[in-house]
Design a protein around this motif. Structure first.
Motif, PDB file in Angstrom:
ATOM      1  N   ALA A   1       6.394   4.719   8.953  1.00  0.00           N
ATOM      2  CA  ALA A   1       5.803   3.428   9.297  1.00  0.00           C
ATOM      3  C   ALA A   1       5.521   2.649   8.034  1.00  0.00           C
ATOM      4  O   ALA A   1       5.275   3.212   6.979  1.00  0.00           O
ATOM      5  CB  ALA A   1       4.506   3.632  10.088  1.00  0.00           C
ATOM      6  N   SER A   2       5.588   1.332   8.190  1.00  0.00           N
ATOM      7  CA  SER A   2       5.298   0.494   7.039  1.00  0.00           C
ATOM      8  C   SER A   2       3.807   0.510   6.756  1.00  0.00           C
ATOM      9  O   SER A   2       2.986   0.369   7.652  1.00  0.00           O
ATOM     10  CB  SER A   2       5.753  -0.943   7.327  1.00  0.00           C
ATOM     11  N   ASP A   3       3.463   0.736   5.507  1.00  0.00           N
ATOM     12  CA  ASP A   3       2.068   0.684   5.080  1.00  0.00           C
ATOM     13  C   ASP A   3       1.732  -0.770   4.780  1.00  0.00           C
ATOM     14  O   ASP A   3       2.316  -1.368   3.864  1.00  0.00           O
ATOM     15  CB  ASP A   3       1.895   1.545   3.827  1.00  0.00           C
ATOM     16  N   PRO A   4       0.832  -1.386   5.559  1.00  0.00           N
ATOM     17  CA  PRO A   4       0.489  -2.790   5.317  1.00  0.00           C
ATOM     18  C   PRO A   4       0.090  -3.051   3.882  1.00  0.00           C
ATOM     19  O   PRO A   4       0.366  -4.106   3.329  1.00  0.00           O
ATOM     20  CB  PRO A   4      -0.672  -3.039   6.293  1.00  0.00           C
ATOM     21  N   HIS A   5      -0.561  -2.065   3.262  1.00  0.00           N
ATOM     22  CA  HIS A   5      -0.979  -2.239   1.872  1.00  0.00           C
ATOM     23  C   HIS A   5       0.240  -2.286   0.951  1.00  0.00           C
ATOM     24  O   HIS A   5       0.279  -3.053  -0.007  1.00  0.00           O
ATOM     25  CB  HIS A   5      -1.924  -1.111   1.461  1.00  0.00           C
ATOM     26  N   SER A   6       1.257  -1.479   1.245  1.00  0.00           N
ATOM     27  CA  SER A   6       2.473  -1.480   0.433  1.00  0.00           C
ATOM     28  C   SER A   6       3.210  -2.796   0.586  1.00  0.00           C
ATOM     29  O   SER A   6       3.719  -3.358  -0.393  1.00  0.00           O
ATOM     30  CB  SER A   6       3.391  -0.326   0.847  1.00  0.00           C
ATOM     31  N   LEU A   7       3.272  -3.309   1.813  1.00  0.00           N
ATOM     32  CA  LEU A   7       3.935  -4.586   2.047  1.00  0.00           C
ATOM     33  C   LEU A   7       3.183  -5.709   1.344  1.00  0.00           C
ATOM     34  O   LEU A   7       3.784  -6.579   0.707  1.00  0.00           O
ATOM     35  CB  LEU A   7       4.033  -4.869   3.550  1.00  0.00           C
ATOM     36  N   GLY A   8       1.852  -5.685   1.450  1.00  0.00           N
ATOM     37  CA  GLY A   8       1.047  -6.711   0.786  1.00  0.00           C
ATOM     38  C   GLY A   8       1.191  -6.643  -0.721  1.00  0.00           C
ATOM     39  O   GLY A   8       1.254  -7.677  -1.402  1.00  0.00           O
ATOM     40  N   LYS A   9       1.251  -5.433  -1.248  1.00  0.00           N
ATOM     41  CA  LYS A   9       1.409  -5.253  -2.692  1.00  0.00           C
ATOM     42  C   LYS A   9       2.764  -5.788  -3.147  1.00  0.00           C
ATOM     43  O   LYS A   9       2.870  -6.465  -4.176  1.00  0.00           O
ATOM     44  CB  LYS A   9       1.279  -3.776  -3.040  1.00  0.00           C
ATOM     45  N   ALA A  10       3.809  -5.489  -2.367  1.00  0.00           N
ATOM     46  CA  ALA A  10       5.147  -5.963  -2.714  1.00  0.00           C
ATOM     47  C   ALA A  10       5.214  -7.479  -2.681  1.00  0.00           C
ATOM     48  O   ALA A  10       5.827  -8.108  -3.557  1.00  0.00           O
ATOM     49  CB  ALA A  10       6.178  -5.364  -1.757  1.00  0.00           C
ATOM     50  N   GLN A  11       4.561  -8.086  -1.680  1.00  0.00           N
ATOM     51  CA  GLN A  11       4.569  -9.545  -1.617  1.00  0.00           C
ATOM     52  C   GLN A  11       3.789 -10.133  -2.789  1.00  0.00           C
ATOM     53  O   GLN A  11       4.206 -11.122  -3.395  1.00  0.00           O
ATOM     54  CB  GLN A  11       3.972 -10.043  -0.299  1.00  0.00           C
ATOM     55  N   GLY A  12       2.647  -9.517  -3.108  1.00  0.00           N
ATOM     56  CA  GLY A  12       1.843 -10.005  -4.221  1.00  0.00           C
ATOM     57  C   GLY A  12       2.612  -9.976  -5.537  1.00  0.00           C
ATOM     58  O   GLY A  12       2.560 -10.925  -6.330  1.00  0.00           O
ATOM     59  N   GLU A  13       3.340  -8.887  -5.766  1.00  0.00           N
ATOM     60  CA  GLU A  13       4.127  -8.769  -6.988  1.00  0.00           C
ATOM     61  C   GLU A  13       5.262  -9.790  -7.004  1.00  0.00           C
ATOM     62  O   GLU A  13       5.602 -10.351  -8.055  1.00  0.00           O
ATOM     63  CB  GLU A  13       4.686  -7.354  -7.112  1.00  0.00           C
ATOM     64  N   ALA A  14       5.841 -10.043  -5.821  1.00  0.00           N
ATOM     65  CA  ALA A  14       6.909 -11.035  -5.732  1.00  0.00           C
ATOM     66  C   ALA A  14       6.377 -12.433  -6.038  1.00  0.00           C
ATOM     67  O   ALA A  14       7.024 -13.217  -6.740  1.00  0.00           O
ATOM     68  CB  ALA A  14       7.549 -11.000  -4.343  1.00  0.00           C
ATOM     69  N   LEU A  15       5.194 -12.741  -5.527  1.00  0.00           N
ATOM     70  CA  LEU A  15       4.604 -14.053  -5.780  1.00  0.00           C
ATOM     71  C   LEU A  15       4.224 -14.213  -7.248  1.00  0.00           C
ATOM     72  O   LEU A  15       4.377 -15.295  -7.831  1.00  0.00           O
ATOM     73  CB  LEU A  15       3.379 -14.263  -4.879  1.00  0.00           C
ATOM     74  N   ASP A  16       3.730 -13.146  -7.863  1.00  0.00           N
ATOM     75  CA  ASP A  16       3.414 -13.197  -9.292  1.00  0.00           C
ATOM     76  C   ASP A  16       4.674 -13.472 -10.107  1.00  0.00           C
ATOM     77  O   ASP A  16       4.668 -14.268 -11.053  1.00  0.00           O
ATOM     78  CB  ASP A  16       2.774 -11.885  -9.746  1.00  0.00           C
ATOM     79  N   ALA A  17       5.762 -12.784  -9.732  1.00  0.00           N
ATOM     80  CA  ALA A  17       7.028 -12.997 -10.437  1.00  0.00           C
ATOM     81  C   ALA A  17       7.528 -14.414 -10.228  1.00  0.00           C
ATOM     82  O   ALA A  17       8.095 -15.027 -11.144  1.00  0.00           O
ATOM     83  CB  ALA A  17       8.067 -11.987  -9.944  1.00  0.00           C
ATOM     84  N   LEU A  18       7.308 -14.946  -9.028  1.00  0.00           N
ATOM     85  CA  LEU A  18       7.722 -16.311  -8.738  1.00  0.00           C
ATOM     86  C   LEU A  18       6.952 -17.317  -9.589  1.00  0.00           C
ATOM     87  O   LEU A  18       7.532 -18.256 -10.155  1.00  0.00           O
ATOM     88  CB  LEU A  18       7.521 -16.604  -7.245  1.00  0.00           C
ATOM     89  N   ARG A  19       5.650 -17.110  -9.708  1.00  0.00           N
ATOM     90  CA  ARG A  19       4.840 -18.021 -10.536  1.00  0.00           C
ATOM     91  C   ARG A  19       5.314 -17.988 -11.993  1.00  0.00           C
ATOM     92  O   ARG A  19       5.430 -19.035 -12.644  1.00  0.00           O
ATOM     93  CB  ARG A  19       3.367 -17.636 -10.433  1.00  0.00           C
ATOM     94  N   SER A  20       5.574 -16.796 -12.495  1.00  0.00           N
ATOM     95  CA  SER A  20       6.053 -16.675 -13.877  1.00  0.00           C
ATOM     96  C   SER A  20       7.405 -17.363 -14.047  1.00  0.00           C
ATOM     97  O   SER A  20       7.658 -18.020 -15.065  1.00  0.00           O
ATOM     98  CB  SER A  20       6.166 -15.196 -14.267  1.00  0.00           C
TER      99      SER A  20
END
Length: 261
Positions: A182-201
């Motif tokens: 099952a997808s871990d909501p925390h893992s999905l949220g972490k992955a999105q957060g890292e993606a958004l950080d990379a996008l800002r950079s």
């Protein structure tokens, strides 16, 4: 209070779900792929963006597998079980057609077939979880009534073995007899957060490349960030877009909105 110059503070992104984040990153990466000879600094941030996008895709894939019955694994297991039941039914029907007066075993085959498949194979077209339960009921009857012994005595053990194998695999694929990943909501949220950080950079890197006396740099930034500028989002009204060139000058955090409606 000292002013922060972190990408999180300088670049305000539209509100997005994990799915829309992945889609926006895909558009930005595709746009960047059409630009030959990207400046080294921008290319490095683009590569980081690609890595975080792939990670986010993997986490989204886990969620789809956990929530949907129509995953490829379930579909394959479904076909295998359908084939196993169909093969057993056809084999029993072949015995059933033999003259009972010369082949007494035909009566045993007919008894088993009528008990298991008297209503046909329509249950194999049910919704996946319901199909599994109907199959489970028939297998229980098969075992409780001793039909497994009858089938084995008639030489049909391979059909029985395949049915048990297929049914077990189907239950595991559906997560009924064995918990599936099952997808871990925390893992999905972490992955999105890292993606958004990379996008800002990435946005800041592209904006910082703009030079006042070099129109080509501004044109490159505009092309690279076009998917973000065109992104439709439900962000609060009265937020105005700021050109990438202005963001590079160090606008206040609340003004550094690079995404438009």
């Amino acid at each position: 209070m000292s002013r922060s110059f972190s990408p999180t503070q300088l670049v305000v992104l539209p509100r997005m779900t994990a799915v829309s984040t992945a889609r926006l990153l895909a558009e930005l990466l595709e746009t960047a792929s059409r630009e030959p000879g990207l400046p080294i600094a921008i290319a490095a941030d683009r590569n980081t963006l690609a890595v975080t996008h792939e990670t986010l895709q993997v986490e989204l894939g886990k969620r789809v597998f956990a929530e949907g019955e129509a995953s490829p694994v379930v579909a394959v297991a479904d076909r295998v079980e359908d084939n196993a039941f169909g093969a057993l039914s056809d084999w029993l029907l072949s015995f059933k057609r033999l003259p009972v007066e010369r082949y007494p075993a035909a009566a045993d085959a007919a008894r088993v077939h009528d008990a298991l498949f008297g209503q046909g194979l329509g249950f194999l077209r049910l919704r996946a979880a319901d199909e599994w339960q109907e199959a489970e009921t028939r297998i229980r009857i098969l075992m409780e009534k001793g039909f497994d012994v009858v089938i084995a005595n008639l030489g049909g053990k391979p059909f029985l073995d395949e049915l048990i194998f297929a049914h077990t695999a189907y239950g595991e694929a559906l997560g009924i007899t064995k918990p599936r990943p099952a997808s871990d909501p925390h893992s999905l949220g972490k992955a999105q957060g890292e993606a958004l950080d990379a996008l800002r950079s990435y946005v800041l890197r592209v904006a910082a490349h703009v030079r006042e006396n070099d129109p080509a740099t501004a044109a490159l930034a505009e092309r690279l960030l076009a998917p973000l500028a065109a992104w439709k989002s439900r962000r609060p009204k009265n937020r105005r877009s700021v050109p990438a060139k202005e963001a590079a000058r160090g606008k206040a955090p609340e003004e550094a909105v690079v995404a438009g409606e």
